[in-house]
Design an enzyme around this catalytic site. Structure first.
Site, PDB file in Angstrom:
ATOM      1  N   CYS A  29      -5.368  -3.989  -9.711  1.00 36.89           N
ATOM      2  CA  CYS A  29      -4.500  -2.722  -9.356  1.00 36.89           C
ATOM      3  C   CYS A  29      -5.089  -2.158  -8.066  1.00 36.89           C
ATOM      4  CB  CYS A  29      -4.531  -1.731 -10.253  1.00 36.89           C
ATOM      5  SG  CYS A  29      -6.153  -1.144 -11.079  1.00 36.89           S
ATOM      6  N   ARG A  30      -5.176  -0.513  -7.919  1.00 43.17           N
ATOM      7  CA  ARG A  30      -5.456  -0.172  -6.770  1.00 43.17           C
ATOM      8  C   ARG A  30      -6.800  -0.382  -6.067  1.00 43.17           C
ATOM      9  NH1 ARG A  30      -2.833   5.002  -9.420  1.00 43.17           N
ATOM     10  NH2 ARG A  30      -0.629   4.667  -8.682  1.00 43.17           N
TER      11      ARG A  30
END
Length: 221
Positions: free
Chosen positions: A176-177
């Site tokens: 993800c981020r």
């Protein structure tokens, strides 16, 4: 005279420090590290009302951390440069290393998913060999702004009812981020509960970009 000019210099440095002295402003930098966004989108993603989000963004702009462009009535924000992303990433690591409260706060937020972690180089090798499916679980706008080449996009909020889109009997590597993003942990827990073999990259898109790894943008796989 020298005393006054030295004081002005350090006061100028302090403007940057003061701009970072807010958890919500750091969260906004984290979001902007994924790509350009409007004020409305940032406010929604950070759980802020529009007025508060705008005030935080103006503080970051005055410090030179973000830049803007106008499109009609909409204002789009972006990081002023990769050095801002590097500063944000370094701040997190320094805090985790030297501030005793950070590891406990990190663990409480991320939880435990029991997943094997692999690094960026291992993930790139698996992509090249076709040994794993790479799954990006960020919101779609972040995926379109930039993602690992070959990664599939299924936002974590949609994963439960789209899991059948993923091939069976193959490893799924989730990202993800960044290193402190809970979306990948949530996705791995869900996949594991559904009997899938899920691994997690030990950081995320922020670190991938800062390492000058290849990035695709603006397309769905």
């Amino acid at each position: 005279m020298a005393e006054n000019t030295r004081a002005r210099l350090y006061d100028a440095f302090a403007v940057s420090g003061k701009a970072l002295a807010s958890g919500k402003r750091l969260e906004l930098l984290d979001l902007l590290a994924q790509g350009e966004r409007t004020v409305d989108a940032l406010a929604k993603a950070a759980g802020l009302n529009l007025t508060t989000a705008s005030a935080h963004l103006q503080t970051l702009k005055r410090a030179g951390f973000v830049a803007t462009r106008r499109e009609g009535v909409r204002i789009h924000y972006r990081l002023a440069g990769d050095d801002v992303a590097q500063l944000f990433a370094l701040l997190r690591k320094v805090a985790e290393t030297h501030q005793s409260s950070v590891p406990a706060a990190r663990d409480a937020y991320l939880g435990e998913d029991g997943a094997q972690e692999i690094n960026r180089e291992e993930l790139a090798a698996r992509v090249r060999s076709g040994a794993a499916v790479v799954l990006d679980v960020r919101p779609m706008e972040e995926y379109l702004a930039g993602h690992i080449p070959g990664a599939l996009s299924i936002p974590v909020a949609e994963l439960a009812h789209r899991i059948d889109e993923l091939p069976e009997n193959v490893e799924i590597v989730v990202y993800c981020r960044g290193e402190y993003c809970a979306l990948a942990y949530d996705a791995v827990r869900l996949l594991t509960d559904r009997g899938r073999r899920a691994l997690r990259m030990n950081d995320g898109m922020l670190e991938w970009r800062l390492s000058d790894m290849p990035v695709d943008a603006g397309e769905l796989v």
